[in-house]
Design a protein around this motif. Sequence first.
Motif, PDB file in Angstrom:
ATOM      1  N   ALA A 185       2.246  -0.264   9.347  1.00  0.00           N
ATOM      2  CA  ALA A 185       1.828   1.117   9.616  1.00  0.00           C
ATOM      3  C   ALA A 185       1.439   1.874   8.353  1.00  0.00           C
ATOM      4  CB  ALA A 185       2.951   1.857  10.354  1.00  0.00           C
ATOM      5  N   VAL A 186       2.288   1.837   7.322  1.00  0.00           N
ATOM      6  CA  VAL A 186       2.030   2.671   6.137  1.00  0.00           C
ATOM      7  C   VAL A 186       0.750   2.290   5.407  1.00  0.00           C
ATOM      8  CG1 VAL A 186       2.924   3.374   3.888  1.00  0.00           C
ATOM      9  CG2 VAL A 186       4.454   3.288   5.862  1.00  0.00           C
ATOM     10  N   PRO A 187       0.533   1.001   5.035  1.00  0.00           N
ATOM     11  CA  PRO A 187      -0.720   0.692   4.334  1.00  0.00           C
ATOM     12  C   PRO A 187      -1.963   0.898   5.184  1.00  0.00           C
ATOM     13  CG  PRO A 187       0.504  -1.309   4.816  1.00  0.00           C
ATOM     14  CD  PRO A 187       1.405  -0.181   5.124  1.00  0.00           C
ATOM     15  N   LEU A 188      -1.873   0.597   6.480  1.00  0.00           N
ATOM     16  CA  LEU A 188      -3.045   0.778   7.342  1.00  0.00           C
ATOM     17  C   LEU A 188      -3.349   2.250   7.557  1.00  0.00           C
ATOM     18  CD1 LEU A 188      -2.497  -2.055   9.988  1.00  0.00           C
ATOM     19  CD2 LEU A 188      -3.888  -2.090   7.912  1.00  0.00           C
ATOM     20  N   TYR A 189      -2.317   3.069   7.720  1.00  0.00           N
ATOM     21  CA  TYR A 189      -2.531   4.517   7.824  1.00  0.00           C
ATOM     22  C   TYR A 189      -3.112   5.081   6.521  1.00  0.00           C
ATOM     23  CZ  TYR A 189      -0.367   5.689  12.328  1.00  0.00           C
ATOM     24  OH  TYR A 189      -0.088   5.839  13.666  1.00  0.00           O
ATOM     25  N   THR A 190      -2.694   4.512   5.394  1.00  0.00           N
ATOM     26  CA  THR A 190      -3.222   4.989   4.113  1.00  0.00           C
ATOM     27  C   THR A 190      -4.729   4.790   4.056  1.00  0.00           C
ATOM     28  OG1 THR A 190      -1.137   4.440   3.010  1.00  0.00           O
ATOM     29  CG2 THR A 190      -3.070   4.721   1.611  1.00  0.00           C
ATOM     30  N   ILE A 191      -5.201   3.622   4.496  1.00  0.00           N
ATOM     31  CA  ILE A 191      -6.636   3.351   4.517  1.00  0.00           C
ATOM     32  C   ILE A 191      -7.356   4.299   5.475  1.00  0.00           C
ATOM     33  CG2 ILE A 191      -8.356   1.640   5.217  1.00  0.00           C
ATOM     34  CD1 ILE A 191      -7.188   1.099   2.512  1.00  0.00           C
ATOM     35  N   THR A 192      -6.835   4.470   6.681  1.00  0.00           N
ATOM     36  CA  THR A 192      -7.514   5.336   7.653  1.00  0.00           C
ATOM     37  C   THR A 192      -7.482   6.795   7.224  1.00  0.00           C
ATOM     38  OG1 THR A 192      -5.477   5.487   8.981  1.00  0.00           O
ATOM     39  CG2 THR A 192      -7.045   3.761   9.562  1.00  0.00           C
ATOM     40  N   ASP A 193      -6.389   7.229   6.596  1.00  0.00           N
ATOM     41  CA  ASP A 193      -6.326   8.618   6.126  1.00  0.00           C
ATOM     42  C   ASP A 193      -7.371   8.893   5.057  1.00  0.00           C
ATOM     43  OD1 ASP A 193      -4.310   9.196   7.864  1.00  0.00           O
ATOM     44  OD2 ASP A 193      -2.686   9.031   6.395  1.00  0.00           O
ATOM     45  N   ARG A 194      -7.697   7.885   4.250  1.00  0.00           N
ATOM     46  CA  ARG A 194      -8.751   8.056   3.253  1.00  0.00           C
ATOM     47  C   ARG A 194     -10.137   8.054   3.902  1.00  0.00           C
ATOM     48  NH1 ARG A 194      -6.944   3.711  -1.368  1.00  0.00           N
ATOM     49  NH2 ARG A 194      -4.911   4.597  -1.864  1.00  0.00           N
ATOM     50  N   PHE A 462       4.855  -3.372  -4.471  1.00  0.00           N
ATOM     51  CA  PHE A 462       3.443  -3.038  -4.613  1.00  0.00           C
ATOM     52  C   PHE A 462       3.243  -1.535  -4.811  1.00  0.00           C
ATOM     53  CE2 PHE A 462       2.031  -7.090  -2.494  1.00  0.00           C
ATOM     54  CZ  PHE A 462       1.223  -7.491  -3.531  1.00  0.00           C
ATOM     55  N   SER A 463       4.107  -0.735  -4.189  1.00  0.00           N
ATOM     56  CA  SER A 463       3.915   0.715  -4.248  1.00  0.00           C
ATOM     57  C   SER A 463       4.080   1.259  -5.666  1.00  0.00           C
ATOM     58  CB  SER A 463       4.909   1.410  -3.309  1.00  0.00           C
ATOM     59  OG  SER A 463       6.235   1.225  -3.767  1.00  0.00           O
ATOM     60  N   LYS A 464       4.679   0.474  -6.574  1.00  0.00           N
ATOM     61  CA  LYS A 464       4.827   0.929  -7.950  1.00  0.00           C
ATOM     62  C   LYS A 464       3.533   0.771  -8.746  1.00  0.00           C
ATOM     63  CE  LYS A 464       9.726  -0.440  -8.107  1.00  0.00           C
ATOM     64  NZ  LYS A 464      10.712  -1.313  -8.792  1.00  0.00           N
ATOM     65  N   HIS A 465       2.615  -0.049  -8.252  1.00  0.00           N
ATOM     66  CA  HIS A 465       1.423  -0.384  -9.024  1.00  0.00           C
ATOM     67  C   HIS A 465       0.129   0.138  -8.416  1.00  0.00           C
ATOM     68  CE1 HIS A 465       4.046  -2.967 -11.316  1.00  0.00           C
ATOM     69  NE2 HIS A 465       4.429  -3.591 -10.201  1.00  0.00           N
ATOM     70  N   ILE A 466       0.155   0.485  -7.102  1.00  0.00           N
ATOM     71  CA  ILE A 466      -1.074   0.940  -6.463  1.00  0.00           C
ATOM     72  C   ILE A 466      -0.814   2.278  -5.784  1.00  0.00           C
ATOM     73  CG2 ILE A 466      -1.892  -1.407  -6.119  1.00  0.00           C
ATOM     74  CD1 ILE A 466      -0.972  -1.271  -3.255  1.00  0.00           C
ATOM     75  N   GLY A 467      -1.853   2.783  -5.157  1.00  0.00           N
ATOM     76  CA  GLY A 467      -1.787   4.152  -4.658  1.00  0.00           C
ATOM     77  C   GLY A 467      -1.112   4.328  -3.329  1.00  0.00           C
ATOM     78  N   PHE A 468      -0.628   3.258  -2.680  1.00  0.00           N
ATOM     79  CA  PHE A 468       0.012   3.409  -1.392  1.00  0.00           C
ATOM     80  C   PHE A 468       1.347   4.137  -1.546  1.00  0.00           C
ATOM     81  CE2 PHE A 468      -2.236  -0.720  -0.239  1.00  0.00           C
ATOM     82  CZ  PHE A 468      -3.317  -0.011   0.260  1.00  0.00           C
ATOM     83  N   THR A 469       1.596   5.075  -0.684  1.00  0.00           N
ATOM     84  CA  THR A 469       2.864   5.811  -0.719  1.00  0.00           C
ATOM     85  C   THR A 469       3.739   5.280   0.403  1.00  0.00           C
ATOM     86  OG1 THR A 469       1.743   7.762  -1.540  1.00  0.00           O
ATOM     87  CG2 THR A 469       3.937   8.068  -0.615  1.00  0.00           C
ATOM     88  N   TYR A 470       4.783   4.572   0.060  1.00  0.00           N
ATOM     89  CA  TYR A 470       5.652   3.986   1.064  1.00  0.00           C
ATOM     90  C   TYR A 470       6.811   4.923   1.376  1.00  0.00           C
ATOM     91  CZ  TYR A 470       3.270  -0.425   1.077  1.00  0.00           C
ATOM     92  OH  TYR A 470       2.318  -1.376   1.240  1.00  0.00           O
ATOM     93  N   VAL A 471       7.117   4.975   2.678  1.00  0.00           N
ATOM     94  CA  VAL A 471       8.279   5.764   3.110  1.00  0.00           C
ATOM     95  C   VAL A 471       9.516   4.910   2.895  1.00  0.00           C
ATOM     96  CG1 VAL A 471       9.331   7.000   5.014  1.00  0.00           C
ATOM     97  CG2 VAL A 471       6.838   6.873   4.851  1.00  0.00           C
ATOM     98  N   GLN A 472      10.226   5.192   1.857  1.00  0.00           N
ATOM     99  CA  GLN A 472      11.392   4.372   1.537  1.00  0.00           C
ATOM    100  C   GLN A 472      12.525   4.709   2.495  1.00  0.00           C
ATOM    101  OE1 GLN A 472      11.177   2.003  -0.560  1.00  0.00           O
ATOM    102  NE2 GLN A 472       9.215   2.546  -1.455  1.00  0.00           N
ATOM    103  N   ILE A 473      13.129   3.672   3.056  1.00  0.00           N
ATOM    104  CA  ILE A 473      14.236   3.903   4.000  1.00  0.00           C
ATOM    105  C   ILE A 473      15.443   4.443   3.230  1.00  0.00           C
ATOM    106  CG2 ILE A 473      15.089   1.543   3.787  1.00  0.00           C
ATOM    107  CD1 ILE A 473      15.939   1.685   6.680  1.00  0.00           C
TER     108      ILE A 473
END
Length: 473
Positions: A185-194, A462-473
């Motif tokens: 969900a998070v990486p795919l939503y990131t692409i669609t939000d852009r 991966f979230s430390k190196h690229i622009g994806f913002t992950y919802v950390q549990i």
Amino acid sequence: MDFISWPVIFISSLALVITVRLRTKDRHLCIAVFNVIVGFLLLKLSFLSLVSLSVLNFFFARNISRYPAALRALVLIINLAPLALLRFPQEFTWKSLLLPLSLCFFSLQQIGALIDIRRGQSQPPSQFPIWMAFSLFFPSLIAGPIGRWGEMRSALENPHAFDRQRGYEAVLLIMQGVFKKMVFAVPLYTITDRYFPQASTSGIALLILIAFIFRYAIWADISAHTDWSRGISTLFGIDQRPNFDRPFQTYRVTDFWRRWHMSLSSWLQDYIFLPLALSPLRRILNPTAAVIIAALTAFSALGLWHGLHISLLAMGLYKGGGALLADFLDRRTGRFRPIVGVLCMFLFVIFPTLLIKMPLLEVRDILLSQDFLSILRHGDPTFESAWLNLLFEEDGFSSTYRPIFATAVIAIFWEIMQFLGGPLKKGAHPDKAHAEGSFLSAPSRLLLVVFLFAIWLIYAEFSKHIGFTYVQI
């Protein structure tokens, strides 16, 4: 506090410890108390409005048959109005106060319970704690699945005893929810939000790709929350119905909707479609016309579920008309049925998903901006630059490709695993908790949990190196 979070896990674990120590018949008391605690932590003081509506419905449901039809209709409208407040496109000053009252799953669950009691399909509530445990059941309060009063009442009065096998199932469901949320969900939503802010300049080919990505992201997001919810419910001895049954593994449109968000689909079927299809319209017009009107009305409600906007109403009507047409063609295309079915799936399920985020006129303009036949012959010249711009606009790292393509590979692996797991039993009655389409042994389930957790850790890295913002549990 987020629903998928460590605090919710901690509170659920504390509630589990307490409920295990209680007698089985008293477990609903603990659930009712923790419903209030979690509700206030998630929704703050505005949770009081939701509690108030639950109390009102309890006293009304106990003697619902004694009240006049006008009053029963008014109470149903009161329960439906919050849904409209949440979905209305304009901002209201009162909206922050009425947010919990606007929880769509809560509204539909309450309306369904009142209708079932009025029809005589379920008994009126006799104990206030059981009703409050059902109404405010915190695992399904935010994102479903939509519970049925008859089933939940039986489960609350006679919950399953906690055992090792049920613990395996609960852990798997919870980790499966985290996996879907973080990895899909998070990486795919990131692409669609852009994509959506720059959709008008991206061309038809990318529009088609985003439609597939967006539909899969929606499935992953809703499915993640319902898996998490079902996992926590299982710890309390309450088995909820599965909410998805491998929806992307069919080429029939009507079959897709039976497998997709099943608690919502069955609610629309039981409380909108069937009452209209079996209403006097069958005599006034004819049975076929009654079915068509009922289907279009149910799908219109599905469209407005996403928001009170003309584009979403059009989306619902389009999907409803498409489902009717696809069902008609499915019975008459013979050996070409799979080809026609796949085409209908794209035209009537995948593509209209864009209307959730895009105005109807904008989609029309994109489709008219290029020669579709020319694109089929020569390809879309704007696709490569638009796709690269979508990936690199914020990141600037070539490593962006890795999680995106890894997500695609893992999604294929996930669908294969679900396919090999076999379909759910027809009716999907909640007599056993299990992960979506999966019937593995207990040791295999634990290995799968470890595997999912490892993938989650890799994606978090991966979230430390690229622009994806992950919802950390």
